[in-house]
Design an enzyme around this catalytic site. Structure first.
Site: not given
Ligand code: NDP
Ligand code: OXD
Length: 319
Positions: A234, A282
Site C-alpha cells: 500500500r 496499481h
Molecule cells: P496477508 O494478510 O496474507 O499477509 C500479510 C503479511 O504481512 C503477513 O505475513 C503479516 O504477518 C505481515 N504483517 C502485517 N502487519 C505486520 C507488521 N506490523 N509487522 C510485520 N509483519 C506484518 O495479506 P496478502 O499477502 O494477501 O496481501 C498483502 C497486501 O498486499 C494487502 O493487504 C494489500 O494491501 C496488498 N495488495 C496489493 C495489490 C496491488 O494490486 N498492488 C493486490 C493485492 C493486495 P503475520 O504472517 O505474522 O500475520
Molecule cells: C487489493 C488491491 O488489495 O488490488 O486486492 O490493491
C-alpha cells in the site's frame, strides 16, 4: 422459504465490467449494484451481505443489518477506517489468479533491476551498443516484507528464478529453504537485504514504515551496487519524499512502485521523472471480477451451511 437476501455491491471498479459480470452472478438471490444510478437511494436495510471496495462513508448507516462483509480486494484498509464499520466478519479476497499476477509483477521487477532493463532501454533509444556484465540472481538477496498469501507465493517464485530470498513478518514463519525474521528482527533482516519487496497490508503499524531510516539500513555492499525498493502493498506505507530523496542521493539505486499514498499519482509528482524508478498504476494484481463473484458465492454458501468463513480479517490486527 423466505427470499434470499440480495448481495449489495459497491465496487469502485470499471462500472460496465461489474454490471456485465453481475448479470450472471448471484443467480439465486440477485444483487444491488450501487454503481447503477437506479439504486442511488435504494433501501439497503434488509441486505445481509455486502461486497465492497472503497465503500462510501455512509454505507454502513444505510446497510445497517449486514451479516458479512466481503472485500473486493486482498487489502481491507479502505474499509477498516470507516466510522460505523459493524462488528461482523470481514472476508478478504484470496484468489489464485490475483496471487499469480502479483508474483509475476514482483519477479518481473526484481529481474528488471537485476538486469538493468531501464539502462538497456536508455541505450536502445540512443542506439548505443553497451553489453553489461551484471550479477546473477544468486548473488542478490531479496528481502520480502510480509509473508502472507502474496509474500509467500512471490518468495517461492523468486527462489525459482535463483534469487537468495529472506522474509520478514509479524510472527516468524517456518519456510523450507528460506531464512525468516520476525517483527523484532527488522534491522537484522534489512542489513541482509539487497532488493526490498513490500507486500504488507496498511495498518497503523505499517503506515510510513518504508522511510529514510529504513532505506539507510539496507545492505550497501551488494552485487547490485545499491539497494532497490519494490512496493506493491500500500502507498501509505511508504514516505514518497524519502524515496525520491534516497534515489537522488544514491541511498537507493532504483525503485518499483505500484501503489501510492494518493492515487492516481499526480501528473506533476517528481517520482515520474526519476531515473531507475518504475511506476505502475496499481495494476500489479487486479481483482478479476468473475473470480471475485465466484469467491463471494462460495463463501455465502459456506456461511449459510453453517461452515466457517475463510480468509477472515483479524479485527484486532487490522488485516
Ligand atoms: P496477508 O494478510 O496474507 O499477509 C500479510 C503479511 O504481512 C503477513 O505475513 C503479516 O504477518 C505481515 N504483517 C502485517 N502487519 C505486520 C507488521 N506490523 N509487522 C510485520 N509483519 C506484518 O495479506 P496478502 O499477502 O494477501 O496481501 C498483502 C497486501 O498486499 C494487502 O493487504 C494489500 O494491501 C496488498 N495488495 C496489493 C495489490 C496491488 O494490486 N498492488 C493486490 C493485492 C493486495 P503475520 O504472517 O505474522 O500475520
Ligand atoms: C487489493 C488491491 O488489495 O488490488 O486486492 O490493491
Amino acid at each position: 422459504m423466505p427470499a434470499k437476501s440480495p448481495v449489495l455491491v459497491d465496487l469502485k471498479f470499471d462500472p460496465a465490467t461489474v454490471a456485465k459480470v453481475l448479470e450472471a452472478a448471484f443467480a439465486d438471490r440477485g444483487s444491488i449494484n450501487l454503481a447503477d444510478p437506479a439504486n442511488k437511494g435504494a433501501d439497503l436495510s434488509h441486505v445481509d451481505y455486502a461486497l465492497l471496495w472503497k465503500p462510501d462513508a455512509d454505507l454502513f448507516e444505510r446497510a445497517r443489518n449486514l451479516k458479512v462483509i466481503f472485500s473486493g480486494g486482498a487489502g481491507v484498509d479502505s474499509m477498516m477506517s470507516i466510522a460505523g464499520l459493524p462488528d461482523i466478519p470481514i472476508v478478504r479476497f484470496v484468489d489464485r489468479s490475483l496471487t499469480t499476477r502479483m508474483s509475476e509483477w514482483v519477479v518481473m521487477q526484481c529481474l528488471m533491476h537485476l538486469r538493468d532493463v531501464q539502462g538497456h532501454m536508455r541505450n536502445q533509444r540512443q542506439h548505443v551498443w553497451a553489453p553489461q556484465h551484471g550479477p546473477e540472481a544468486a548473488d542478490v538477496t531479496v528481502g520480502v516484507m510480509g509473508l502472507g498469501v502474496l509474500g509467500c507465493d512471490a518468495a517461492a517464485k523468486l527462489k525459482v528464478m535463483g534469487f537468495n530470498v529472506i522474509g520478514w513478518s509479524r510472527s516468524r514463519k517456518q519456510i523450507d529453504g528460506m531464512e525468516t525474521f520476525d517483527a523484532g528482527e527488522l534491522d537484522a533482516f534489512l542489513s541482509r537485504t539487497d532488493i526490498l519487496v513490500g507486500l504488507l497490508p496498511l495498518t497503523p503499524e505499517t503506515t510510513g514504515i518504508y522511510n529514510a531510516s529504513l532505506f539507510s539500513k539496507l545492505r550497501r555492499q551488494s552485487a547490485l551496487g545499491k539497494p532497490v525498493f519494490v512496493n506493491a502493498g500500500r502507498g501509505k506505507s511508504q514516505v514518497q519524499a524519502d524515496i525520491a530523496s534516497a534515489i537522488r542521493t544514491g541511498i537507493l539505486g532504483g525503485a518499483s512502485l505500484d501503489v501510492f499514498a494518493v492515487e492516481p499519482l499526480s501528473a506533476d509528482d517528481s517520482l515520474w521523472g526519476l531515473e531507475n524508478v518504475i511506476i505502475t498504476p496499481h495494476d500489479s494484481a487486479v481483482s478479476e471480477e468473475k473470480a471475485l463473484m465466484r469467491h463471494v458465492e462460495e463463501q455465502i454458501a459456506r456461511f449459510e451451511r453453517g461452515e466457517p468463513l475463510q480468509h477472515l480479517v483479524d479485527r484486532s490486527r487490522g488485516y
